[in-house]
Design a protein around this motif. Structure first.
Motif, PDB file in Angstrom:
ATOM      1  N   ALA A 121      -3.828  10.826   8.732  1.00 46.00           N
ATOM      2  CA  ALA A 121      -5.002  11.277   7.985  1.00 46.00           C
ATOM      3  C   ALA A 121      -5.138  10.505   6.679  1.00 46.00           C
ATOM      4  O   ALA A 121      -6.248  10.132   6.268  1.00 46.00           O
ATOM      5  CB  ALA A 121      -4.919  12.777   7.714  1.00 46.00           C
ATOM      6  N   GLU A 122      -4.019  10.245   6.018  1.00 45.55           N
ATOM      7  CA  GLU A 122      -4.055   9.474   4.770  1.00 45.55           C
ATOM      8  C   GLU A 122      -4.441   8.022   5.040  1.00 45.55           C
ATOM      9  O   GLU A 122      -5.216   7.421   4.274  1.00 45.55           O
ATOM     10  CB  GLU A 122      -2.703   9.562   4.063  1.00 45.55           C
ATOM     11  CG  GLU A 122      -2.400  10.956   3.511  1.00 45.55           C
ATOM     12  CD  GLU A 122      -1.093  11.016   2.721  1.00 45.55           C
ATOM     13  OE1 GLU A 122      -0.584   9.932   2.339  1.00 45.55           O
ATOM     14  OE2 GLU A 122      -0.591  12.125   2.492  1.00 45.55           O
ATOM     15  N   GLN A 123      -3.942   7.470   6.114  1.00 42.53           N
ATOM     16  CA  GLN A 123      -4.303   6.101   6.473  1.00 42.53           C
ATOM     17  C   GLN A 123      -5.793   5.984   6.755  1.00 42.53           C
ATOM     18  O   GLN A 123      -6.457   5.027   6.320  1.00 42.53           O
ATOM     19  CB  GLN A 123      -3.498   5.640   7.692  1.00 42.53           C
ATOM     20  CG  GLN A 123      -2.037   5.364   7.437  1.00 42.53           C
ATOM     21  CD  GLN A 123      -1.288   4.993   8.712  1.00 42.53           C
ATOM     22  OE1 GLN A 123      -1.880   4.891   9.788  1.00 42.53           O
ATOM     23  NE2 GLN A 123       0.025   4.801   8.587  1.00 42.53           N
ATOM     24  N   TYR A 124      -6.314   6.955   7.477  1.00 42.54           N
ATOM     25  CA  TYR A 124      -7.749   6.924   7.807  1.00 42.54           C
ATOM     26  C   TYR A 124      -8.580   6.993   6.527  1.00 42.54           C
ATOM     27  O   TYR A 124      -9.564   6.264   6.368  1.00 42.54           O
ATOM     28  CB  TYR A 124      -8.105   8.100   8.725  1.00 42.54           C
ATOM     29  CG  TYR A 124      -9.506   7.997   9.287  1.00 42.54           C
ATOM     30  CD1 TYR A 124      -9.735   7.383  10.513  1.00 42.54           C
ATOM     31  CD2 TYR A 124     -10.609   8.492   8.582  1.00 42.54           C
ATOM     32  CE1 TYR A 124     -11.025   7.267  11.032  1.00 42.54           C
ATOM     33  CE2 TYR A 124     -11.894   8.383   9.082  1.00 42.54           C
ATOM     34  CZ  TYR A 124     -12.085   7.762  10.307  1.00 42.54           C
ATOM     35  OH  TYR A 124     -13.359   7.634  10.804  1.00 42.54           O
ATOM     36  N   LYS A 130     -12.163   5.932   1.308  1.00 42.85           N
ATOM     37  CA  LYS A 130     -11.736   5.972  -0.085  1.00 42.85           C
ATOM     38  C   LYS A 130     -12.789   5.525  -1.093  1.00 42.85           C
ATOM     39  O   LYS A 130     -12.997   6.174  -2.122  1.00 42.85           O
ATOM     40  CB  LYS A 130     -10.466   5.126  -0.238  1.00 42.85           C
ATOM     41  CG  LYS A 130      -9.876   5.155  -1.648  1.00 42.85           C
ATOM     42  CD  LYS A 130      -8.607   4.313  -1.718  1.00 42.85           C
ATOM     43  CE  LYS A 130      -8.047   4.320  -3.132  1.00 42.85           C
ATOM     44  NZ  LYS A 130      -6.821   3.481  -3.229  1.00 42.85           N
ATOM     45  N   GLU A 131     -13.478   4.446  -0.814  1.00 46.23           N
ATOM     46  CA  GLU A 131     -14.421   3.885  -1.784  1.00 46.23           C
ATOM     47  C   GLU A 131     -15.874   4.247  -1.470  1.00 46.23           C
ATOM     48  O   GLU A 131     -16.797   3.648  -2.023  1.00 46.23           O
ATOM     49  CB  GLU A 131     -14.285   2.349  -1.809  1.00 46.23           C
ATOM     50  CG  GLU A 131     -12.878   1.833  -2.046  1.00 46.23           C
ATOM     51  CD  GLU A 131     -12.330   2.213  -3.413  1.00 46.23           C
ATOM     52  OE1 GLU A 131     -13.151   2.426  -4.341  1.00 46.23           O
ATOM     53  OE2 GLU A 131     -11.101   2.315  -3.557  1.00 46.23           O
ATOM     54  N   ASP A 132     -16.096   5.238  -0.603  1.00 45.74           N
ATOM     55  CA  ASP A 132     -17.444   5.428  -0.064  1.00 45.74           C
ATOM     56  C   ASP A 132     -17.920   6.875  -0.133  1.00 45.74           C
ATOM     57  O   ASP A 132     -18.568   7.366   0.789  1.00 45.74           O
ATOM     58  CB  ASP A 132     -17.471   4.930   1.384  1.00 45.74           C
ATOM     59  CG  ASP A 132     -18.883   4.709   1.889  1.00 45.74           C
ATOM     60  OD1 ASP A 132     -19.774   4.504   1.063  1.00 45.74           O
ATOM     61  OD2 ASP A 132     -19.091   4.772   3.115  1.00 45.74           O
ATOM     62  N   ARG A 194      -9.477  17.207   2.760  1.00 48.89           N
ATOM     63  CA  ARG A 194      -8.550  18.216   2.237  1.00 48.89           C
ATOM     64  C   ARG A 194      -7.145  17.660   2.070  1.00 48.89           C
ATOM     65  O   ARG A 194      -6.470  17.925   1.073  1.00 48.89           O
ATOM     66  CB  ARG A 194      -8.517  19.429   3.188  1.00 48.89           C
ATOM     67  CG  ARG A 194      -9.725  20.350   3.088  1.00 48.89           C
ATOM     68  CD  ARG A 194      -9.476  21.628   3.853  1.00 48.89           C
ATOM     69  NE  ARG A 194     -10.607  22.545   3.740  1.00 48.89           N
ATOM     70  CZ  ARG A 194     -11.561  22.692   4.650  1.00 48.89           C
ATOM     71  NH1 ARG A 194     -11.510  21.973   5.776  1.00 48.89           N
ATOM     72  NH2 ARG A 194     -12.558  23.541   4.487  1.00 48.89           N
ATOM     73  N   TYR A 195      -6.690  16.888   3.076  1.00 45.59           N
ATOM     74  CA  TYR A 195      -5.321  16.373   3.010  1.00 45.59           C
ATOM     75  C   TYR A 195      -5.190  15.148   2.121  1.00 45.59           C
ATOM     76  O   TYR A 195      -4.095  14.603   1.986  1.00 45.59           O
ATOM     77  CB  TYR A 195      -4.816  16.069   4.424  1.00 45.59           C
ATOM     78  CG  TYR A 195      -4.421  17.325   5.166  1.00 45.59           C
ATOM     79  CD1 TYR A 195      -3.220  17.970   4.885  1.00 45.59           C
ATOM     80  CD2 TYR A 195      -5.272  17.890   6.117  1.00 45.59           C
ATOM     81  CE1 TYR A 195      -2.872  19.138   5.537  1.00 45.59           C
ATOM     82  CE2 TYR A 195      -4.925  19.060   6.778  1.00 45.59           C
ATOM     83  CZ  TYR A 195      -3.730  19.679   6.484  1.00 45.59           C
ATOM     84  OH  TYR A 195      -3.372  20.852   7.127  1.00 45.59           O
ATOM     85  N   ASN A 196      -6.294  14.761   1.497  1.00 52.34           N
ATOM     86  CA  ASN A 196      -6.241  13.627   0.568  1.00 52.34           C
ATOM     87  C   ASN A 196      -6.742  13.996  -0.824  1.00 52.34           C
ATOM     88  O   ASN A 196      -7.011  13.105  -1.642  1.00 52.34           O
ATOM     89  CB  ASN A 196      -7.055  12.463   1.132  1.00 52.34           C
ATOM     90  CG  ASN A 196      -6.348  11.747   2.264  1.00 52.34           C
ATOM     91  OD1 ASN A 196      -5.481  10.899   2.050  1.00 52.34           O
ATOM     92  ND2 ASN A 196      -6.703  12.115   3.496  1.00 52.34           N
TER      93      ASN A 196
END
Length: 673
Positions: A121-124, A130-132, A194-196
Motif C-alpha cells: 500500500a505504501e509503495q502504491y 504522492k504528488e497528485d 489511510r495507511y499513508n
C-alpha cells in the motif's frame, strides 16, 4: 391509517433487494452487485424523495401529505428504517460476502493490513498518488461545501481538521495490490490514503469517510417554452449545490468533530446519517471482473429468437401479415432498433414519429433516426427533457437529431411524455401504410438487457390510426384526440380502468365470477386504490403483482380475503405493466407504459394498448400467475412490510420460467401465421 406512505413502502422494496444479498442460491459476485443496486437506489431516494420531504418540511409548513402523514414523521421513519437496513448491509458485507470471497481467492482488504500488504500500500502511494492530490485545511473555515455525492476523508490531527476528496475517476476505487496463484488482494483507494497518513499529515492522524447528498429536483416551472432546454441545462448545475438531503458519516467519528463539520456546512441535526467505514457501495458495479471464476456470476442463458423476423426477407410484409410480439430481455431488443434502421434506409419510408423518454449514450435507435433525417425523411421526435437523471442524454440526442434535420420537441406543456412508441409511414402499392411499435419499456438498448418488458410491432389500423392521433396532439397540443381502442392518459386511461373495474363489480353481483389480474411497478393512486377496495368488497378476486411502491392496505375483511399482492425481485428488474380483466370469461387484456400512480394517470402521456391475440393473452396471464406463485423470488407485499417469501417448493423462479414461456409463444405464433 387508510394508506401506506409511498416512501415507507418504497423502503420495503429496497429491503427486498437487500434480501437477495443473503440468498445462497445467487452466485457470489452477483450478490455483491445487489449491494450496489441497493445502495444506488438509496442514493437516488435521498436525492429525490428525502430532499423533497425536507423541502416540504422547511418551506411548506410540514403539512400532511395525501396519505395523511407529515414530512417530519416520514423523515423520522425513514431514518429509523434506513439505519436498520444499513446495519444489516454491514453484517452481510463483512460477515457473509467477504469471507466467502476470501474462500474463492478474492481477498478484499478492509481490516488491519499485514506487514506485506501495508508495504504494498505504501509503495502504491509513493508510485502513483504522492504528488497528485490536494489536502484542504478546514480547521478555521466558517463555511465548508462538499461536492455532491463525492466521498471525502475527514482527517483529524490533534486540533486540526482536513478534507481530502477521493477521486475515483482519476485513481479508481478498487486497487489490486497483488495477484498470484494464491489469490487476488484488493484494497480500496480510501485505505491507500489511510495507511499513508503518516507521510502527509502525521503519525497520529485519523481519517473518516463523509459524503453529502443533495436535492436532485430541478424545480422547473410548469410552463413549457422554447427555452426549456436552456432552463434544464442551467438547473442541472444547481444539483451540485442543492439543498442537502443527508450527510453520511462514519459513525466512529467523535461527535464533537462531526458536529463541527455539520455547523460549518450549515446543516440541521436531522441531516446526519451514521454509516460504516466506507460509503457509496454502488461503486461495486465497477468491482474487478474475474473471468477465471465464472461460477461466481449468473450463467448466460441464450435469448429466444424471433423466428418470424429472422427468416423473413421483408419485415414490413411480415408485420402486415401479423403483429410481432417481443419480450425482453428474454429476446433481443435489437429487433426493434434494426426495424427502425430498415425504415431509415428504405426509400419508400416517408415519415417517422417517436417518443424518447430515456435513451442511452450510444443509442442505435437515435442513430437510425439521425440517418432517416439525413436522408430527407420527415422525422418527429418528442424527447422528454425532464426524465430525471437522463436529461443530459436526452438533450444531447435531441440537439443532435435537430442538427440532422429532425423536428424535435423537448416535452409538452404541463405533461411529461412517458409513452414508449413510434410510427413509420411508408408508400406501398395499396397506398400509404403505417407501421408502429408499442411497448411497456423505454426505447433503450442498454436497459432492455436488464429490464423485463414487452413490445409489439404492428400494422393494425386500430392501433396506427389512434397513434397518429397521439402524435398529432403532441405536435400541436391543440387537438382533442378521440380513442376507441387505445387507452391514453391523461385523456381516457383512468376512466377506462374505472369502467373495467365497475363491469367486474356488476358481473359479480349477477353471480358471474369477477376476477382481475394487474401487474405494475407501483400502486400509489388513491382513487384507484379505493376503487380496488370497492371491487373487492363486491366479491371480485383481485390478484396483483406490484414490484415497488404499494400504498394499499386492507380496511375490511372482504378486502383482506379478495386482494392478493405479491412482489417479485430477481435477476431482471420487473418493469412490464399488464392489465387483465376476466370480463365474464371474455378477457380484456392490456399492456401499458403506465403504473397506477397519479403522475402516470393524470400528469403524463401514457399509452395502454389491448392484446387481442388469444395466445398472447394466455401467455401474459401465465406470466402473472407464475409470479403470484413464485416461492423462490416472490414476497407478500402487504401493510406489514416484512417481505415474507411465498410458501412453496418451486424448482425454478418465474423469470427462469419466462424463457420457456417465451419460447413456447414464439412457436405458437410462428405456427398460427
Amino acid at each position: 391509517m387508510k394508506y401506506i406512505d409511498r416512501d415507507i413502502s418504497w423502503l420495503a422494496f429496497n429491503e427486498r433487494i437487500l434480501q437477495e444479498v443473503e440468498n445462497p442460491d445467487i452466485p457470489l459476485l452477483e450478490r455483491l452487485k445487489f449491494i450496489a443496486i441497493y445502495s444506488s437506489n438509496l442514493e437516488e431516494f435521498y436525492k429525490v424523495r428525502v430532499a423533497s420531504l425536507r423541502f416540504s418540511q422547511k418551506y411548506k409548513g410540514d403539512k400532511k401529505n395525501k396519505y395523511a402523514y407529515r414530512p417530519s414523521f416520514i423523515l423520522q421513519e425513514i431514518n429509523s428504517i434506513v439505519s436498520k437496513q444499513q446495519e444489516k448491509l454491514g453484517e452481510l458485507f463483512y460477515h457473509l460476502l467477504l469471507p466467502a470471497m476470501s474462500h474463492e481467492g478474492i481477498h478484499f482488504l478492509f481490516d488491519k493490513l499485514n506487514d506485506q500488504d501495508q508495504q504494498l500500500a505504501e509503495q502504491y502511494f509513493q508510485q502513483h498518488i504522492k504528488e497528485d492530490f490536494s489536502l484542504i485545511d478546514i480547521t478555521n473555515e466558517p463555511d465548508v461545501e462538499l461536492k455532491n455525492q463525492a466521498i471525502y476523508l475527514y482527517i483529524l490531527d490533534r486540533q486540526k481538521t482536513y478534507l481530502l476528496e477521493m477521486d475515483y475517476e482519476k485513481w479508481g476505487r478498487f486497487i489490486t495490490l497483488h495477484n498470484d496463484k494464491k489469490g487476488t488482494r484488493i484494497i480500496q483507494l480510501d485505505d491507500i490514503f489511510r495507511y499513508n497518513l503518516k507521510h502527509f499529515v502525521g503519525v497520529n492522524a485519523k481519517a473518516y469517510a463523509v459524503k453529502i447528498s443533495r436535492d436532485a429536483e430541478l424545480y422547473i416551472d410548469d410552463e413549457q417554452d422554447a427555452d426549456i432546454v436552456h432552463k434544464i441545462k442551467k438547473s442541472l448545475k444547481k444539483r451540485e449545490t442543492g439543498l442537502p438531503s443527508r450527510l453520511l458519516f462514519n459513525e466512529d467519528i467523535p461527535f464533537k468533530y462531526i458536529n463541527k463539520l455539520r455547523k460549518q456546512m450549515n446543516l440541521d441535526m436531522t441531516s446526519l446519517i451514521p454509516g460504516g467505514k466506507y460509503h457509496s457501495y454502488y461503486d461495486f458495479f465497477t468491482f474487478p471482473e474475474f473471468k477465471d471464476k465464472m461460477h461466481l456470476y449468473f450463467s448466460h442463458q441464450a435469448q429466444v429468437p424471433c423466428t418470424r423476423l429472422d427468416e423473413s426477407n421483408n419485415w414490413f410484409d411480415e408485420i402486415q401479415q401479423q403483429d410481432v410480439f417481443l419480450s425482453y430481455p428474454y429476446q433481443d431488443f435489437n429487433y426493434v432498433s434494426r426495424f427502425l434502421m430498415m425504415a431509415a434506409e428504405d426509400p419508400d419510408v416517408t415519415e417517422i414519429n417517436i417518443t424518447l423518454y430515456r435513451v442511452n449514450d450510444s443509442s442505435d435507435i437515435c442513430k437510425a433516426l439521425e440517418l432517416a433525417a439525413q436522408k430527407g425523411k420527415h422525422v418527429f421526435v418528442l424527447a422528454e427533457v425532464q426524465a430525471r437523471f437522463d436529461e443530459v442524454s436526452n438533450i444531447y440526442w435531441g440537439e443532435r437529431l435537430k442538427e440532422a434535420g429532425a423536428k424535435v420537441k423537448f416535452g409538452l406543456n404541463k405533461l411529461k411524455v412517458h409513452a414508449k412508441t413510434f410510427t413509420i409511414h411508408r408508400k406501398e402499392n395499396t397506398g400509404s401504410a403505417v407501421y408502429a411499435y408499442l411497448g411497456t419499456g423505454n426505447l433503450n438498448e442498454k436497459t432492455a438487457k436488464i429490464y423485463a418488458d414487452h413490445g409489439v410491432l404492428t400494422a393494425d389500423m386500430r392501433f396506427t390510426t389512434e397513434l397518429n392521433e397521439v402524435f398529432r396532439y403532441m405536435k400541436k397540443e391543440t387537438s382533442n384526440p378521440k380513442f376507441h381502442h387505445l387507452l391514453v392518459a391523461p385523456f381516457t386511461l383512468r376512466q377506462s380502468l374505472a369502467d373495467l373495474l365497475d363491469k367486474e363489480i356488476r358481473l359479480a353481483k349477477q353471480g358471474v365470477e369477477g376476477l382481475v389480474h394487474i401487474k405494475v411497478n407501483s400502486l400509489e393512486d388513491l382513487s384507484m386504490i379505493d376503487h380496488l377496495r370497492e371491487t373487492a368488497d363486491a366479491g371480485v378476486k383481485i390478484k396483483l403483482v406490484v414490484r415497488g411502491i404499494c400504498c394499499y392496505t386492507p380496511l375490511t375483511e372482504k378486502q383482506q380475503q379478495n386482494i392478493t399482492i405479491v412482489s417479485v425481485v430477481d435477476q431482471y428488474l420487473e418493469h412490464t405493466r399488464i392489465y387483465h380483466f376476466n370480463n365474464g370469461g371474455n378477457p380484456k387484456v392490456y399492456l401499458a407504459s403506465a403504473d397506477w400512480m397519479t403522475r402516470n394517470l393524470s400528469g403524463r402521456i401514457e399509452v395502454c394498448f389491448p392484446i387481442w391475440d388469444s395466445n398472447i393473452q394466455s401467455f401474459l396471464l401465465k406470466q402473472i400467475k407464475t409470479q403470484l406463485a413464485d416461492s423462490k423470488k416472490g414476497r407478500i407485499n402487504d401493510n406489514v412490510n416484512n417481505n415474507q417469501y411465498l410458501k412453496g417448493n418451486n424448482s425454478k423462479s418465474s423469470q427462469e420460467m419466462m424463457f420457456i414461456f417465451v419460447k413456447e409463444l414464439m412457436q405458437q405464433t410462428a405456427f398460427s401465421k
